[in-house]
Scaffold this motif. Structure first.
Motif, PDB file in Angstrom:
ATOM      1  N   MET A 165     -73.870  13.890 123.006  1.00  0.00           N
ATOM      2  CA  MET A 165     -74.305  14.846 124.031  1.00  0.00           C
ATOM      3  C   MET A 165     -75.051  14.107 125.128  1.00  0.00           C
ATOM      4  SD  MET A 165     -75.616  17.999 121.647  1.00  0.00           S
ATOM      5  CE  MET A 165     -76.431  18.772 123.022  1.00  0.00           C
ATOM      6  N   SER A 166     -74.672  14.372 126.384  1.00  0.00           N
ATOM      7  CA  SER A 166     -75.316  13.767 127.535  1.00  0.00           C
ATOM      8  C   SER A 166     -75.758  14.862 128.499  1.00  0.00           C
ATOM      9  CB  SER A 166     -74.355  12.806 128.237  1.00  0.00           C
ATOM     10  OG  SER A 166     -74.910  12.350 129.445  1.00  0.00           O
ATOM     11  N   HIS A 167     -76.900  14.703 129.079  1.00  0.00           N
ATOM     12  CA  HIS A 167     -77.421  15.651 130.062  1.00  0.00           C
ATOM     13  C   HIS A 167     -76.492  15.720 131.277  1.00  0.00           C
ATOM     14  CE1 HIS A 167     -80.238  17.802 132.593  1.00  0.00           C
ATOM     15  NE2 HIS A 167     -80.104  16.872 133.503  1.00  0.00           N
ATOM     16  N   PHE A 168     -75.864  14.605 131.586  1.00  0.00           N
ATOM     17  CA  PHE A 168     -75.016  14.569 132.780  1.00  0.00           C
ATOM     18  C   PHE A 168     -73.683  15.191 132.446  1.00  0.00           C
ATOM     19  CE2 PHE A 168     -77.907  10.934 132.858  1.00  0.00           C
ATOM     20  CZ  PHE A 168     -78.620  11.264 133.979  1.00  0.00           C
ATOM     21  N   SER A 176     -82.668  12.146 130.108  1.00  0.00           N
ATOM     22  CA  SER A 176     -83.137  13.510 129.923  1.00  0.00           C
ATOM     23  C   SER A 176     -83.492  13.741 128.459  1.00  0.00           C
ATOM     24  CB  SER A 176     -82.030  14.477 130.349  1.00  0.00           C
ATOM     25  OG  SER A 176     -82.363  15.794 129.988  1.00  0.00           O
ATOM     26  N   ASN A 177     -84.356  14.696 128.214  1.00  0.00           N
ATOM     27  CA  ASN A 177     -84.710  14.996 126.826  1.00  0.00           C
ATOM     28  C   ASN A 177     -83.574  15.719 126.109  1.00  0.00           C
ATOM     29  OD1 ASN A 177     -84.893  17.451 128.098  1.00  0.00           O
ATOM     30  ND2 ASN A 177     -86.874  17.991 127.224  1.00  0.00           N
ATOM     31  N   THR A 178     -82.512  16.096 126.836  1.00  0.00           N
ATOM     32  CA  THR A 178     -81.356  16.730 126.192  1.00  0.00           C
ATOM     33  C   THR A 178     -80.285  15.712 125.812  1.00  0.00           C
ATOM     34  OG1 THR A 178     -80.327  17.212 128.330  1.00  0.00           O
ATOM     35  CG2 THR A 178     -81.733  18.929 127.367  1.00  0.00           C
ATOM     36  N   ASP A 179     -80.482  14.417 126.153  1.00  0.00           N
ATOM     37  CA  ASP A 179     -79.540  13.373 125.736  1.00  0.00           C
ATOM     38  C   ASP A 179     -79.650  13.169 124.231  1.00  0.00           C
ATOM     39  OD1 ASP A 179     -78.662  12.931 128.273  1.00  0.00           O
ATOM     40  OD2 ASP A 179     -79.641  10.997 128.540  1.00  0.00           O
ATOM     41  N   SER A 180     -78.518  13.085 123.568  1.00  0.00           N
ATOM     42  CA  SER A 180     -78.487  12.813 122.134  1.00  0.00           C
ATOM     43  C   SER A 180     -77.250  11.962 121.839  1.00  0.00           C
ATOM     44  CB  SER A 180     -78.462  14.108 121.332  1.00  0.00           C
ATOM     45  OG  SER A 180     -78.428  13.811 119.965  1.00  0.00           O
ATOM     46  N   PRO A 181     -77.377  10.635 121.930  1.00  0.00           N
ATOM     47  CA  PRO A 181     -76.222   9.761 121.725  1.00  0.00           C
ATOM     48  C   PRO A 181     -75.535   9.934 120.381  1.00  0.00           C
ATOM     49  CG  PRO A 181     -78.083   8.512 122.570  1.00  0.00           C
ATOM     50  CD  PRO A 181     -78.577   9.876 122.238  1.00  0.00           C
ATOM     51  N   LEU A 182     -76.311  10.178 119.329  1.00  0.00           N
ATOM     52  CA  LEU A 182     -75.709  10.335 118.005  1.00  0.00           C
ATOM     53  C   LEU A 182     -74.823  11.573 117.897  1.00  0.00           C
ATOM     54  CD1 LEU A 182     -78.570   9.247 115.589  1.00  0.00           C
ATOM     55  CD2 LEU A 182     -76.406   8.103 116.013  1.00  0.00           C
TER      56      LEU A 182
END
Length: 91
Positions: free
Chosen positions: A88-91, A79-85
Motif C-alpha cells: 500500500m502506497s499513499h501515492f 505518509s503514515n498510510t504507506d505500508s510496504p509489507l
C-alpha cells in the motif's frame, strides 16, 4: 561529483529470493522518477534511500554491490498510510 551506483538492490523489508525483484541504478545528477501507478516508484525510492543512509553510516546495505557517495542530507516524502509489507502506497 562521485556517481552513486547500486547493483541488485532489493527492498530491505523483504527476504531476497523468490519473487523479490532486484534493481540496479547509477545516478550522476538529479533524478526525476516517473511511472504508472503501482509500478514500484515508492519501493525503488525507499530502498535507494535506505541504501544511501546505511552506506553513509558504514552499515550493511540490501544490495549485492554499492558505491555510495557522502550525502549532506536525506529528504524523502512519506505518509503514515504507506505500508510496504501490505503493498500500500499513499501515492
Amino acid at each position: 561529483v562521485e556517481d552513486w551506483e547500486i547493483k541488485d538492490m532489493w527492498p530491505y523489508w523483504l527476504n531476497r529470493g523468490g519473487s523479490t525483484v532486484v534493481n540496479s541504478m547509477t545516478v550522476s545528477g538529479m533524478v526525476l522518477l516517473t511511472g504508472a501507478n503501482m509500478a514500484g516508484k515508492s519501493t525503488l525510492a525507499r530502498t535507494a534511500m535506505a541504501v544511501a543512509l546505511c552506506g553513509n553510516c558504514g552499515l550493511y546495505v540490501a544490495a549485492e554491490e554499492a558505491r555510495v557517495p557522502r550525502f549532506d542530507a536525506f529528504i524523502m516524502r512519506m505518509s503514515n498510510t504507506d505500508s510496504p509489507l501490505e503493498s500500500m502506497s499513499h501515492f
